[in-house]
Design an enzyme around this catalytic site. Sequence first.
Site, short mmCIF file in Angstrom:
data_model
loop_
_atom_site.label_atom_id
_atom_site.label_comp_id
_atom_site.label_asym_id
_atom_site.label_seq_id
_atom_site.Cartn_x
_atom_site.Cartn_y
_atom_site.Cartn_z
N ASP A 1 7.70 -6.44 13.08
CA ASP A 1 6.59 -5.84 12.34
C ASP A 1 5.54 -5.33 13.32
OD1 ASP A 1 4.58 -5.16 10.52
OD2 ASP A 1 5.03 -6.87 9.22
N HIS B 1 8.10 -3.77 9.31
CA HIS B 1 7.23 -4.02 8.16
C HIS B 1 7.85 -3.52 6.85
CE1 HIS B 1 3.37 -4.90 6.27
NE2 HIS B 1 3.43 -3.72 5.66
N THR C 1 0.82 -1.20 0.00
CA THR C 1 0.00 0.00 0.00
C THR C 1 0.86 1.26 0.00
OG1 THR C 1 -1.71 -1.17 1.23
CG2 THR C 1 -1.81 1.24 1.26
N SER D 1 3.26 -7.08 1.63
CA SER D 1 2.06 -6.62 2.32
C SER D 1 0.82 -6.82 1.43
CB SER D 1 2.24 -5.17 2.76
OG SER D 1 1.29 -4.79 3.72
N LEU D 2 0.12 -5.76 1.04
CA LEU D 2 -1.00 -5.92 0.11
C LEU D 2 -0.54 -6.60 -1.18
CD1 LEU D 2 -3.91 -5.43 -0.81
CD2 LEU D 2 -3.22 -3.12 -1.53
#
Length: 287
Positions: free
Chosen positions: A239, A264, A53, A118-119
């Site tokens: 994270d 993260h 993102t 992530s996304l």
Amino acid sequence: MTSQNELRVEHQNHALGQAGPVVTRARFVNVDGARVAYRVQGQGPAIVLVNGTAALDVHWGPVIGELGKTRTVVSLDYSGSGDTVDDGSALTLQKLANQVRAVAEASGVGRFDVIGHSLGASVAVQLATTAPDLVRSLVLVAGFPSGAEPRLRLEFELWLDLLRTNRTAFLRLLLLTGLTPAFISKLGVGAVEDMITGYMPFANWEGIERQVTLDMVADIRDQSRMVTCPTLVVTCAHDQIVTTTPELATYIPGSACREINAGHLAYFEGAHEFLAATEAFLSGERR
């Protein structure tokens, strides 16, 4: 003429005080009403990078340059980020997976490995289960099985609140929770503010809101069970955004799981450890 993307990468590299991806002109492919920007560099077996993102190419840090020494590296701005322009409609994992597939096909790379962050890990799983003939293997970094997990949903709701009311605070929160306390302290306040200042002119705020909205509803638990290609799940030990990455590995049959010492935003502080794990995995799975 220097493209906006080139200016963005050069500016952010200066702000970060570190080397980032080699500047490459954007190419474009039309997919379902979107004009999707992508870049290709390096030579060798193909690997496609799928951002998280609000991310841009620069957020891969040295990863693109290092992988490009032995591989063809394809990166893209999916809808909501960078130089890609679309109709502003709601995002779905399948829509973004279609964009990744179209970019790979336009690049002429044939079968390819995918790294999703992530996304981007959710998009990568969606792609692997809908186009298994194209995806050779997956590396999923800081991914999450479901955005509805209570703590994660609270995080995404806070992101949306800040995106609509205080965008500087959104970026500050993203850095404070995305990087480890030790790394932030080492960077110092000035460097963090420079990172925020460097990002602001190029942020697609409306697009980021659509990406976060997708984060909240993304659920790849069922798709993960259908993954058939070799998969490495990379968890980040510190994270503070996604805490469910180890769970993701339990859904994917036969997947390997490796923890790296990073937050993260792994590529800012754990790039070398991540690259070592990825290279070992890809070397073992190359067919």
